[in-house]
Design an enzyme around this catalytic site. Sequence first.
Site, short mmCIF file in Angstrom:
data_model
loop_
_atom_site.label_atom_id
_atom_site.label_comp_id
_atom_site.label_asym_id
_atom_site.label_seq_id
_atom_site.Cartn_x
_atom_site.Cartn_y
_atom_site.Cartn_z
N LEU A 222 -19.09 2.24 21.46
CA LEU A 222 -18.40 3.27 22.23
C LEU A 222 -18.60 2.96 23.71
O LEU A 222 -19.65 2.47 24.10
CB LEU A 222 -18.97 4.65 21.90
CG LEU A 222 -18.80 5.14 20.46
CD1 LEU A 222 -19.47 6.49 20.28
CD2 LEU A 222 -17.32 5.23 20.09
N GLU B 173 -21.68 15.13 22.24
CA GLU B 173 -20.36 14.82 21.68
C GLU B 173 -20.53 14.22 20.28
O GLU B 173 -19.80 14.53 19.35
CB GLU B 173 -19.61 13.87 22.62
CG GLU B 173 -18.11 13.88 22.49
CD GLU B 173 -17.58 13.14 21.28
OE1 GLU B 173 -16.58 13.59 20.70
OE2 GLU B 173 -18.16 12.11 20.92
N1 LIG Z 1 -14.12 6.57 20.39
C1 LIG Z 1 -14.07 6.80 19.08
O1 LIG Z 1 -13.91 7.94 18.65
C2 LIG Z 1 -14.20 5.64 18.12
C3 LIG Z 1 -14.10 5.86 16.74
C4 LIG Z 1 -14.21 4.76 15.87
C5 LIG Z 1 -14.43 3.50 16.40
N2 LIG Z 1 -14.53 3.33 17.74
C6 LIG Z 1 -14.71 2.01 18.33
O2 LIG Z 1 -13.59 1.22 17.94
C7 LIG Z 1 -14.00 -0.13 17.72
C8 LIG Z 1 -13.73 -0.50 16.27
O3 LIG Z 1 -12.38 -0.19 15.94
P1 LIG Z 1 -11.26 -1.31 15.67
O4 LIG Z 1 -9.95 -0.66 15.94
O5 LIG Z 1 -11.62 -2.56 16.40
O6 LIG Z 1 -11.47 -1.63 14.13
P2 LIG Z 1 -11.37 -0.72 12.80
O7 LIG Z 1 -10.08 0.03 12.77
O8 LIG Z 1 -12.61 0.04 12.60
O9 LIG Z 1 -11.36 -1.88 11.72
C9 LIG Z 1 -10.27 -2.76 11.64
C10 LIG Z 1 -10.28 -3.37 10.28
O10 LIG Z 1 -10.15 -2.34 9.29
C11 LIG Z 1 -9.34 -2.80 8.21
N3 LIG Z 1 -8.14 -1.97 8.18
C12 LIG Z 1 -7.59 -1.28 9.22
N4 LIG Z 1 -6.52 -0.57 8.79
C13 LIG Z 1 -6.41 -0.79 7.46
C14 LIG Z 1 -5.53 -0.32 6.45
N5 LIG Z 1 -4.55 0.56 6.74
N6 LIG Z 1 -5.71 -0.77 5.20
C15 LIG Z 1 -6.72 -1.63 4.90
N7 LIG Z 1 -7.59 -2.10 5.81
C16 LIG Z 1 -7.44 -1.69 7.07
C17 LIG Z 1 -9.09 -4.27 8.49
O11 LIG Z 1 -10.24 -4.90 7.95
P3 LIG Z 1 -10.28 -6.43 7.41
O12 LIG Z 1 -10.16 -7.28 8.63
O13 LIG Z 1 -11.63 -6.53 6.77
O14 LIG Z 1 -9.14 -6.58 6.45
C18 LIG Z 1 -9.14 -4.33 10.00
O15 LIG Z 1 -9.42 -5.62 10.52
C19 LIG Z 1 -15.47 -0.18 18.08
O16 LIG Z 1 -15.62 -0.49 19.46
C20 LIG Z 1 -15.92 1.25 17.83
O17 LIG Z 1 -17.09 1.58 18.57
C21 LIG Z 1 -14.42 4.38 18.60
#
Ligand SMILES: NC(=O)c1ccc[n+]([C@@H]2O[C@H](COP(=O)([O-])OP(=O)(O)OC[C@H]3O[C@@H](n4cnc5c(N)ncnc54)[C@H](OP(=O)(O)O)[C@@H]3O)[C@@H](O)[C@H]2O)c1
Length: 182
Positions: free
Chosen positions: A23, A30
């Site tokens: 984050l 929060e």
């Molecule tokens: N501020 C907030 O509220 C918040 C909340 C959550 C996360 N975050 C931040 O966001 C970042 C991580 O998020 P991100 O967007 O990079 O990744 P993510 O959405 O957590 O993960 C992406 C992976 O999820 C799988 N995926 C996504 N959509 C899918 C679907 N519809 N069906 C099947 N598999 C699916 C795929 O995995 P595979 O590659 O294994 O196929 C894809 O590569 C981090 O920095 C975290 O700290 C922030």
Amino acid sequence: MPLRLDLIAAVSENQGIGINGRLPWRLKKEMAYFTRLTTETKDPSKKNVVIMGRRTWDVMPKKYRPLSNRINVVLTSKDLILGDEALVCKSFPEALEKLSKIPLTDKIERIWVIGGSSVYKAAMELPNFHRLYLTLVRKYFECDTYFPPISNEFHLVKDPEVPEGIQEENGLQYEFKVYEKA
Ligand SMILES: NC(=O)c1ccc[n+]([C@@H]2O[C@H](COP(=O)([O-])OP(=O)(O)OC[C@H]3O[C@@H](n4cnc5c(N)ncnc54)[C@H](OP(=O)(O)O)[C@@H]3O)[C@@H](O)[C@H]2O)c1
């Protein structure tokens, strides 16, 4: 009636949600709000579900995962084996299908989508998507992961569980907002 999905995210002024797998901010209260909303159930015999992308699962510190007292679901195209820690599914339809199976469905109160970016986008497109619980962090942060665009079908609503007004922590201001799909 199929369970509705709600999404919860903390978002910066420039729509950022993450940087380098974490984050962009450190906001303990929060985080406590996130834990309270995603964990609390009106019926003590039920649990909530949290659905997340594989990356969000991967980057979560091991001591926090699986998220306690919640049914954890990880979406991935990979053949991950997470045993009792989380239900691994290849898509939202597969996750919802598995969660709808008796006896699991009787034990679920709410389904929370907890990120990241593409998971939020896919969730908002589902017919049974219900609400966005957004924490609007009132600052620009350098980010590499962003919240997807929100369609104009969503309108602001009140939820008695959600504190109103500006919150302040670590010199940062933020506000809790709830939007519902028309
Ligand atoms: N501020 C907030 O509220 C918040 C909340 C959550 C996360 N975050 C931040 O966001 C970042 C991580 O998020 P991100 O967007 O990079 O990744 P993510 O959405 O957590 O993960 C992406 C992976 O999820 C799988 N995926 C996504 N959509 C899918 C679907 N519809 N069906 C099947 N598999 C699916 C795929 O995995 P595979 O590659 O294994 O196929 C894809 O590569 C981090 O920095 C975290 O700290 C922030």
